[in-house]
Scaffold this motif. Sequence first.
Motif, PDB file in Angstrom:
ATOM      1  N   GLN A 155       1.008  -1.021   0.012  1.00 25.78           N
ATOM      2  CA  GLN A 155      -0.197  -0.243  -0.020  1.00 25.78           C
ATOM      3  C   GLN A 155       1.155   1.102  -0.178  1.00 25.78           C
ATOM      4  N   ALA A 156       1.850   1.475   0.874  1.00 21.74           N
ATOM      5  CA  ALA A 156       3.358   2.724   0.899  1.00 21.74           C
ATOM      6  C   ALA A 156       3.013   2.541  -0.728  1.00 21.74           C
ATOM      7  N   ARG A 157       3.549   1.561  -0.881  1.00 16.43           N
ATOM      8  CA  ARG A 157       4.279   1.556  -2.553  1.00 16.43           C
ATOM      9  C   ARG A 157       3.479   2.066  -3.565  1.00 16.43           C
ATOM     10  N   ARG A 158       2.222   1.591  -3.539  1.00 14.29           N
ATOM     11  CA  ARG A 158       1.401   1.739  -4.159  1.00 14.29           C
ATOM     12  C   ARG A 158       0.731   3.454  -3.779  1.00 14.29           C
ATOM     13  N   GLU A 159       1.107   4.427  -3.024  1.00 11.88           N
ATOM     14  CA  GLU A 159       0.777   5.335  -2.973  1.00 11.88           C
ATOM     15  C   GLU A 159       1.886   6.524  -3.199  1.00 11.88           C
ATOM     16  N   GLN A 160       3.148   5.744  -3.030  1.00  9.72           N
ATOM     17  CA  GLN A 160       4.683   6.942  -3.269  1.00  9.72           C
ATOM     18  C   GLN A 160       3.333   7.076  -4.740  1.00  9.72           C
ATOM     19  N   ASP A 161       4.394   5.041  -5.598  1.00 11.10           N
ATOM     20  CA  ASP A 161       4.187   5.589  -7.428  1.00 11.10           C
ATOM     21  C   ASP A 161       3.232   6.357  -7.817  1.00 11.10           C
ATOM     22  N   GLU A 162       1.642   6.406  -6.914  1.00 14.62           N
ATOM     23  CA  GLU A 162       0.592   7.441  -7.697  1.00 14.62           C
ATOM     24  C   GLU A 162       1.016   8.559  -7.044  1.00 14.62           C
ATOM     25  N   ALA A 208      13.925   5.458 -12.020  1.00 15.33           N
ATOM     26  CA  ALA A 208      13.269   6.147 -11.214  1.00 15.33           C
ATOM     27  C   ALA A 208      13.146   5.923  -9.706  1.00 15.33           C
ATOM     28  N   LEU A 209      12.847   4.123  -9.762  1.00 15.04           N
ATOM     29  CA  LEU A 209      13.164   3.331  -8.533  1.00 15.04           C
ATOM     30  C   LEU A 209      13.988   3.265  -7.346  1.00 15.04           C
ATOM     31  N   PHE A 210      14.756   3.129  -8.268  1.00 16.12           N
ATOM     32  CA  PHE A 210      15.620   2.416  -7.567  1.00 16.12           C
ATOM     33  C   PHE A 210      16.717   4.009  -7.276  1.00 16.12           C
ATOM     34  N   LEU A 211      16.832   4.344  -7.955  1.00  8.04           N
ATOM     35  CA  LEU A 211      19.172   5.331  -8.477  1.00  8.04           C
ATOM     36  C   LEU A 211      18.282   7.139  -8.702  1.00  8.04           C
ATOM     37  N   HIS A 212      17.599   7.288  -9.059  1.00  6.54           N
ATOM     38  CA  HIS A 212      16.775   8.135  -9.672  1.00  6.54           C
ATOM     39  C   HIS A 212      17.744   9.927  -9.069  1.00  6.54           C
ATOM     40  N   ASP A 213      18.603   9.286  -7.684  1.00  7.13           N
ATOM     41  CA  ASP A 213      19.528  10.292  -6.864  1.00  7.13           C
ATOM     42  C   ASP A 213      20.590   9.976  -7.315  1.00  7.13           C
ATOM     43  N   LEU A 264      19.396   4.906   9.431  1.00  2.00           N
ATOM     44  CA  LEU A 264      19.549   5.801   8.715  1.00  2.00           C
ATOM     45  C   LEU A 264      18.279   6.018   7.482  1.00  2.00           C
ATOM     46  N   LEU A 265      17.607   6.395   7.337  1.00  5.22           N
ATOM     47  CA  LEU A 265      16.878   7.191   6.555  1.00  5.22           C
ATOM     48  C   LEU A 265      17.059   7.555   5.471  1.00  5.22           C
ATOM     49  N   SER A 266      17.087   7.205   3.887  1.00  2.13           N
ATOM     50  CA  SER A 266      17.286   7.874   2.658  1.00  2.13           C
ATOM     51  C   SER A 266      15.285   8.631   2.909  1.00  2.13           C
ATOM     52  N   PHE A 286      11.424   3.517  -3.641  1.00  4.03           N
ATOM     53  CA  PHE A 286      11.017   1.849  -3.460  1.00  4.03           C
ATOM     54  C   PHE A 286      10.434   2.003  -2.010  1.00  4.03           C
ATOM     55  N   PHE A 287      10.879   2.005  -0.851  1.00  2.00           N
ATOM     56  CA  PHE A 287      11.037   2.108   0.879  1.00  2.00           C
ATOM     57  C   PHE A 287      10.473   3.510   1.133  1.00  2.00           C
ATOM     58  N   PRO A 288       9.301   4.070   0.648  1.00  2.00           N
ATOM     59  CA  PRO A 288       8.989   5.333   1.112  1.00  2.00           C
ATOM     60  C   PRO A 288       8.997   6.440   2.950  1.00  2.00           C
ATOM     61  N   ALA A 289      10.031   7.224   2.711  1.00  2.00           N
ATOM     62  CA  ALA A 289      10.175   7.641   3.770  1.00  2.00           C
ATOM     63  C   ALA A 289       9.378   6.939   5.728  1.00  2.00           C
ATOM     64  N   GLU A 290       7.251   8.562   5.306  1.00  5.86           N
ATOM     65  CA  GLU A 290       7.181   7.449   6.140  1.00  5.86           C
ATOM     66  C   GLU A 290       6.677   6.358   6.831  1.00  5.86           C
TER      67      GLU A 290
END
Length: 225
Positions: free
Chosen positions: A111-118, A129-134, A172-174, A179-183
């Motif tokens: 659910q967290a990933r779906r919301e982030q993708d939206e 874009a999912l893993f290496l955008h930075d 330590l959170l990115s 992929f693993f959204p912050a919230e």
Amino acid sequence: MATYVLIHGAASDSWYWHLLEAELRERGHDVVAVDLPCDDESAGLAEYADVVVDTIGDRTDLVLVAHSLGGFTAPLVCARVPVDLLVMLQAMVPAPGEPPGDWWADTGFEQARREQDERDGRADDDVVALFLHDVAPGLAAEALKRQKDQAGTPMIKPWPLRAWPDVPTRFLLSRDDRFFPAEFMRRVVRERLGITPDEMPGDHNPMLGHPEELADRLDAYRIER
């Protein structure tokens, strides 16, 4: 000086740590970047821990840094060798008896990933874009070329520890990870470790995008403990 033991995540290898490894070595530390047998179907979490312990050898003053799926392996190592500090870097936090394959549903990841993708409007097949955008484009391309198969064996058996090891632990959170959204990760860390994570810029692989800042953070943790 410390010995930093770097444990990579799924479908990857020690190359992901090479920039951080250089930063830490410049500061005078010993660094051990482990290669787990992630494409070996005969190897599970116990074998992953064996590899880390064997790679450590007789080194001391250990700081373990675990990334992503490496969060299931690092505490097993802490139960076997004296570790001064465990740093969970955007890592999966296991619960006692939980198979890694169940972590996704147990934590509400989908659910967290779906919301982030939206929010991102990301195409399903856009891995960068999912893993290496930075991460710099050249590094991102190299990372994709180095991706390995991930065996399913480590996902099956329950995580064997009855409790988190008695080792000082930091998370330590990115904050820019898609992929693993912050919230989502803030909640998981709070619920499972009972701590508030520290945060830094970066996607799922901050060791590639922000190696100098990551080295600064790790050194600060080492001094503070």
